[in-house]
Scaffold this motif. Structure first.
Motif, PDB file in Angstrom:
ATOM      1  N   PHE A 132     -80.912   2.725  46.506  1.00 45.78           N
ATOM      2  CA  PHE A 132     -81.767   1.550  46.407  1.00 45.78           C
ATOM      3  C   PHE A 132     -81.111   0.457  45.556  1.00 45.78           C
ATOM      4  N   LEU A 133     -80.544   0.853  44.426  1.00 43.52           N
ATOM      5  CA  LEU A 133     -79.870  -0.119  43.566  1.00 43.52           C
ATOM      6  C   LEU A 133     -78.658  -0.729  44.264  1.00 43.52           C
ATOM      7  N   SER A 134     -77.944   0.090  45.028  1.00 42.47           N
ATOM      8  CA  SER A 134     -76.796  -0.414  45.779  1.00 42.47           C
ATOM      9  C   SER A 134     -77.239  -1.455  46.810  1.00 42.47           C
ATOM     10  N   ALA A 138     -75.632 -10.153  46.578  1.00 37.27           N
ATOM     11  CA  ALA A 138     -74.261 -10.612  46.775  1.00 37.27           C
ATOM     12  C   ALA A 138     -74.074 -11.325  48.112  1.00 37.27           C
ATOM     13  N   THR A 139     -74.749 -10.850  49.153  1.00 36.01           N
ATOM     14  CA  THR A 139     -74.550 -11.401  50.492  1.00 36.01           C
ATOM     15  C   THR A 139     -75.634 -12.379  50.921  1.00 36.01           C
ATOM     16  N   GLY A 140     -76.763 -12.370  50.216  1.00 34.07           N
ATOM     17  CA  GLY A 140     -77.860 -13.254  50.581  1.00 34.07           C
ATOM     18  C   GLY A 140     -78.751 -12.711  51.663  1.00 34.07           C
ATOM     19  N   ALA A 154     -75.918  -4.351  40.195  1.00 32.12           N
ATOM     20  CA  ALA A 154     -74.695  -3.540  40.280  1.00 32.12           C
ATOM     21  C   ALA A 154     -74.391  -2.882  38.937  1.00 32.12           C
ATOM     22  N   ASP A 155     -74.597  -3.622  37.847  1.00 32.47           N
ATOM     23  CA  ASP A 155     -74.385  -3.050  36.512  1.00 32.47           C
ATOM     24  C   ASP A 155     -75.414  -1.954  36.219  1.00 32.47           C
TER      25      ASP A 155
END
Length: 376
Positions: free
Chosen positions: A294-296, A303-305, A334-335
């Motif tokens: 889920f976090l990914s 990042a991609t919109g 991501a962090d």
């Protein structure tokens, strides 16, 4: 084989790879092996690499049946047989029958073994497991036929076992073929990799996933597109998700995340307590995998919109967009993914209280949600 015998190369509830006669979605790997066989350039060591659950073991067993049932290609004389076009071997072939029953003398499968002292399955393939192959090669060499070894997985070998295998690859027995399965080949000894030819297997698309799940014989109640998204194109992971009701678990996680930025604490506590129940180890591990996924997907959305494909559920895209509206928030997620994943792995390894570990993970996610996110 006794039902009580541990089978580390088989997902509980799913058929063993030797029982899966057809391989879906890996035509290029099969074609590369057939070309080597038909041209007389069969290497003694093959490294079957790729993510978990994409068919490496199924391919290895298909290759084993093929090699043990198929005569060597001729030198081109007038009675030379047609080149082999497929790895398919009829289930009625004597070799296929012996492989299915575990009684094929020319085939040896090496997996993590049971420790005779503790009666428990070892965490690694040890040197004795590899050295036992010497006896196999000696006993099976009398008839001059081929011998095939499947090592599943080569990643599981400890240092001594890896060195023992390296010696065999440096001085391979005549007419022996070693098939090494690896989920992470970069972790193997470079000298082992250099002495093998690599066949890279890829993840499966949704249509291929449907076909692979259909032939598994496992009753699949979840949506195939959802399984394809959650499994990352791995049939093994999709079967595990189905057997452990993973799509429902992910739906519960989405419902909880939809309460952000002010997480529903009672709902989070209920999820944590369910994961901490006795005997829930597999489901607990799956929950952490789903949280990581889920976090990914949140990070990729920022990042991609756009939310990644395939979609898991109709409600997921709007939730991902709301919680990760831009690249900055995507970097935050991501962090968070890296931090909570490391924390979860450490906590599981040292046996921290699972309820506390799950709740701590969920609250860490809550603290990183955008505070003024608009309602979905």
């Amino acid at each position: 084989m006794s039902d009580e015998t541990p089978q580390p190369d088989r997902l509980e509830g799913a058929p063993h790879p030797r029982e899966t006669l057809q391989l879906i979605g890996q035509d290029s790997a099969e074609a590369a092996f057939l070309e080597a066989f038909n041209t007389g350039k069969l290497h003694h060591g093959w490294l079957l690499s790729g993510p978990r659950g994409v068919g490496k073991a199924t391919l290895a067993w298909r290759i084993a049946r093929f090699l043990l049932a198929t005569p060597d290609p001729d030198d081109g004389g007038m009675f030379a047989p047609e080149p082999a076009r497929s790895l398919d071997i009829s289930p009625d072939h004597p070799v296929a029958r012996r492989v299915a029953s575990g009684g094929e003398p020319g085939l040896k499968s090496v997996t993590r073994s049971v420790n005779p002292e503790t009666k428990r399955l070892r965490q690694q393939i040890v040197v004795d497991d590899i050295r036992a192959l010497n006896g196999f090669f000696q006993m099976s060499s009398a008839d001059g036929g081929r011998r095939v070894v499947i090592i599943d997985a080569a990643d599981d070998m400890n240092v001594n076992a890896a060195n023992a295998l390296l010696k065999m690859l440096e001085e391979p027995p005549a007419r022996a073929t070693l098939l090494l399965l690896s989920h992470q080949p970069s972790a193997l000894l470079p000298t082992i990799r250099s002495r093998c030819r690599t066949l890279r297997l890829n993840t499966l698309g949704p249509d291929q996933m449907r076909a692979a799940l259909a032939q598994s014989g496992v009753e699949i109640t979840a949506d195939a597109d959802a399984l394809a998204a959650l499994s990352g194109g791995s049939v093994g992971a999709a079967l595990r998700l189905s057997l452990l009701d993973g799509t429902r678990m992910y739906g519960e996680l989405l419902g909880l995340m939809d309460t952000l930025p002010l997480m529903d604490r009672p709902r989070a506590l209920k999820l944590a307590e369910a994961a901490a129940q006795r005997g829930a180890e597999e489901k607990r591990a799956l929950l952490f995998n789903l949280i990581d996924l889920f976090l990914s997907r949140l990070a990729r959305t920022g990042a991609t919109g756009a939310p990644p494909l395939p979609r898991v559920s109709p409600k997921e895209p709007s939730l991902l967009t709301r919680l990760s509206p831009d690249a900055r928030q995507g970097r935050i997620w991501a962090d968070v993914q890296q931090r909570v994943s490391a924390r979860a792995q450490h906590g599981l390894a040292v046996n921290l209280d699972p309820a506390v570990l799950v709740l701590d993970t969920l609250l860490s996610i809550s603290e990183s949600a955008p505070s003024k996110a608009p309602s979905a």
